[in-house]
Write a protein that holds these residues in place. Structure first.
Motif, PDB file in Angstrom:
ATOM      1  N   GLN A 180       0.836  -1.204   0.000  1.00  0.00           N
ATOM      2  CA  GLN A 180       0.000   0.000   0.000  1.00  0.00           C
ATOM      3  C   GLN A 180       0.872   1.257   0.000  1.00  0.00           C
ATOM      4  OE1 GLN A 180      -3.202  -0.096   2.826  1.00  0.00           O
ATOM      5  NE2 GLN A 180      -3.686   2.084   2.570  1.00  0.00           N
ATOM      6  N   ASP A 184       1.028   4.379  -2.711  1.00  0.00           N
ATOM      7  CA  ASP A 184       0.735   5.749  -2.270  1.00  0.00           C
ATOM      8  C   ASP A 184       1.808   6.743  -2.682  1.00  0.00           C
ATOM      9  OD1 ASP A 184      -1.590   4.989  -1.107  1.00  0.00           O
ATOM     10  OD2 ASP A 184      -0.818   4.910   0.944  1.00  0.00           O
ATOM     11  N   LEU A 187       1.337  10.526  -3.457  1.00  0.00           N
ATOM     12  CA  LEU A 187       1.194  11.547  -2.424  1.00  0.00           C
ATOM     13  C   LEU A 187       2.451  12.411  -2.384  1.00  0.00           C
ATOM     14  CD1 LEU A 187      -0.213   9.371   0.517  1.00  0.00           C
ATOM     15  CD2 LEU A 187      -1.509  10.959  -0.901  1.00  0.00           C
ATOM     16  N   TRP A 192       3.478  11.347   2.553  1.00  0.00           N
ATOM     17  CA  TRP A 192       3.807   9.923   2.406  1.00  0.00           C
ATOM     18  C   TRP A 192       4.683   9.447   3.559  1.00  0.00           C
ATOM     19  CZ3 TRP A 192       8.426   7.205   1.340  1.00  0.00           C
ATOM     20  CH2 TRP A 192       8.253   5.878   0.925  1.00  0.00           C
ATOM     21  N   ASN A 195       2.961   8.718   6.781  1.00  0.00           N
ATOM     22  CA  ASN A 195       2.143   7.493   6.771  1.00  0.00           C
ATOM     23  C   ASN A 195       2.942   6.253   7.180  1.00  0.00           C
ATOM     24  OD1 ASN A 195      -0.134   8.850   6.000  1.00  0.00           O
ATOM     25  ND2 ASN A 195       0.036   8.353   3.822  1.00  0.00           N
TER      26      ASN A 195
END
Length: 560
Positions: A180, A184, A187, A192, A195
């Motif tokens: 995932q 991502d 971003l 990012w 996260n």
């Protein structure tokens, strides 16, 4: 905070040496600290943990702190359940700052039981818990009732629940969540990075700097971090106003880098130093602030004295004006407020003299003579006050240097000295007879084995230099700089010993961070202490001056 999920994972790999070992001893030297001695691979390891809200940590250590006479209840309970237990596994929960030790031991009935000793390293929420095979809390070092935490209750008998997970953060060591993170990448970089679970602000800044400065794909840099966990490169970086550490090189930070063999060594030394500074600050109270206030007041005093000195330098001018008025009194008319008279001290140049029209010539002349006398005496007073103020500043700045390098046991003797000198109030308990721990001078050995001694405070400086050291041994001190007295324990030291001792003297001075520091050296017999001089003050002649740059790494190697 540097103690993040990535560093925790690297530490867990380092602690795998404990797996298979048995818990021999359990200590709780302080309310918020726990030490467990593990016998593994024919060697004893000390696993130290702290739940201090600022200095929380977990690491191996060689330190053996003094333990209380009566062990705290939590320590007694751990001894009852897990002393002699075997460590089956040490693991991290996801990529969080939670470390679990899976243990196998016997209960009070002799039945085999499994336990989990859980270290939660989360700032003011840090805790250490013992959990049974039913996930029930046997006890924890810090109890948290439901009134303080509605999400979970940390009390004996309660069901253990992991701390809440940060919403939106993904574990880079979980394949599904890593995929995932890979998806991502559209971003912006800052979002990012936030996260990624277990990445502190320092880690985030390092990752972003590598992506931006080296123009590397963000996932590649993240993979570097993950590989760094397996082969950490622990280091500290000292900047002008910060002292940072991490398991991974912080290339975006400029400063003095110190590398360590393993994470436990780094964490132990870093926090020992931080805790030492905190305890010294606590012990010294407002002492440092008071000294700084006196120094600030003295600097203002010196500025005022300089202004007065510039005025007082005109004393001879007032004398000349008085003389000229007497010499040329016949030229002065009644009621004049100014007159220009020839100055025979300056090749007959005219000198303009202010007059009080209400006074006679003789009275005006006497006024100038009185000013001359006043300022002539003032110069003597100003010079005395400047010398006293400079001496006091040197003394107090030396105290600040000593406090900066002091061990906890040194602070009390420094406070007593300041009380004797009138800078601090004498505590009532100080008048009572009580056992005092007398510290010894710091001791080093030069490369060729010659002993080198360093005074810890002014009273010890006096004792070391003027009483204990033989007269043919050599004394060193940073030239005209507040610092410690250094003694070479030899009458014929080598040039290398002189250089190393001079580096030590420079290091234990106000200019410890400077280059090319001048250090004076003479034999002890050349030292003299003036009557009434403050502790630590000596005078000398016939010195030789060495210029050195302190090398902290070398000095640490020379330390005994």
């Amino acid at each position: 905070m540097s103690f993040d999920g990535f560093l925790t994972r690297a530490l867990v790999f380092e602690l795998q040496n404990l797996v298979g070992g048995r818990i021999n001893k359990i200590y709780q030297p302080f309310e918020q600290e726990l030490q467990i001695v593990v016998r593994s691979n024919r060697k004893n390891y000390r696993l130290n943990a702290s739940i201090h809200p600022v200095y929380y940590r977990l690491h191996l250590t060689d330190e053996k702190p003094a333990n209380p006479t009566h062990a705290p209840m939590f320590c007694m309970l751990l001894r009852k359940h897990i002393e002699n237990a075997q460590i089956l596994a040490i693991q991290q929960v996801e990529n969080d700052r939670i470390v679990e030790c899976l243990l196998s031991g016997r209960d009070e009935l002799g039945d085999q039981q499994t336990y989990r000793l859980i270290y939660e390293l989360m700032g003011r929420h840090s805790n250490i818990l013992l959990i049974n095979h039913e996930d029930k809390i046997i006890d924890c070092i810090k109890h948290v009732p439901a009134s303080q935490n509605t999400y979970r209750t940390l009390q004996p008998g309660g069901l253990y629940i992991y701390p809440p997970h940060h919403v939106g953060q993904l574990n880079p060591f979980n394949d599904t969540e890593m995929n995932q993170l890979a998806q991502d990448t559209n971003l912006d970089l800052q979002t990012w990075v936030k996260n990624i679970q277990g990445l502190s602000q320092i880690g985030q800044a390092s990752l972003m700097a590598q992506v931006e400065q080296e123009n590397i794909y963000r996932l590649s840099v993240l993979e570097r971090f993950k590989l760094g966990v397996l082969k950490p490169q622990p280091q500290t970086i000292q900047t002008d106003n910060k002292w940072l550490y991490y398991f991974y090189p912080l290339k975006h930070v400029q400063g003095k880098i110190t590398e360590y063999a393993n994470l436990s060594e780094l964490i132990s030394q870093y926090y020992d130093e931080k805790v030492r500074h905190d305890r010294i600050k606590q012990l010294s109270g407002d002492l440092i602030q008071k000294i700084n206030e006196i120094l600030k007041r003295n600097r203002l005093k010196l500025a005022k004295l300089e202004q007065d000195y510039q005025k007082a330098e005109q004393a001879d001018l007032y004398r000349i004006k008085g003389e000229l008025l007497n010499t040329f009194a016949y030229q002065v008319e009644k009621g004049q407020d100014q007159i220009s008279l020839p100055n025979y001290y300056e090749a007959d140049q005219a000198l303009l003299i202010d007059l009080d029209p209400r006074k006679s010539v003789s009275e005006n002349s006497q006024t100038y003579y009185r000013k001359y006398t006043k300022y002539r005496d003032a110069i003597r007073y100003i010079n005395e006050q400047r010398d006293l103020t400079f001496a006091e500043n040197d003394y107090l700045e030396g105290i600040l240097v000593q406090l900066e390098r002091a061990n906890i046991e040194d602070v009390e003797s420094i406070k007593e000295e300041l009380a004797q000198e009138g800078y601090a109030s004498q505590r009532k308990t100080a008048t009572k007879k009580r056992a005092k721990v007398k510290t010894k001078p710091r001791q080093f050995h030069s490369t060729d084995g010659t002993p080198i001694y360093v005074g810890r405070n002014n009273q010890q400086n006096d004792e070391l230099s003027l009483k204990l050291s033989p007269r043919n041994h050599w004394w060193l001190h940073a030239r005209n700089i507040p610092g410690a007295h250094v003694i070479i324990g030899s009458d014929k030291p080598s040039d290398q010993t002189f250089t190393e001792a001079a580096q030590i003297a420079a290091y234990f001075s106000k200019f410890s961070q400077s280059a090319n520091v001048p250090v004076d050296t003479v034999q002890v017999k050349a030292l003299h202490k003036p009557n009434g001089a403050k502790p630590g003050f000596v005078i000398y002649e016939g010195q030789r001056t060495l210029f050195v740059t302190p090398d902290e790494t070398l000095i640490n190697q020379l330390a005994e």
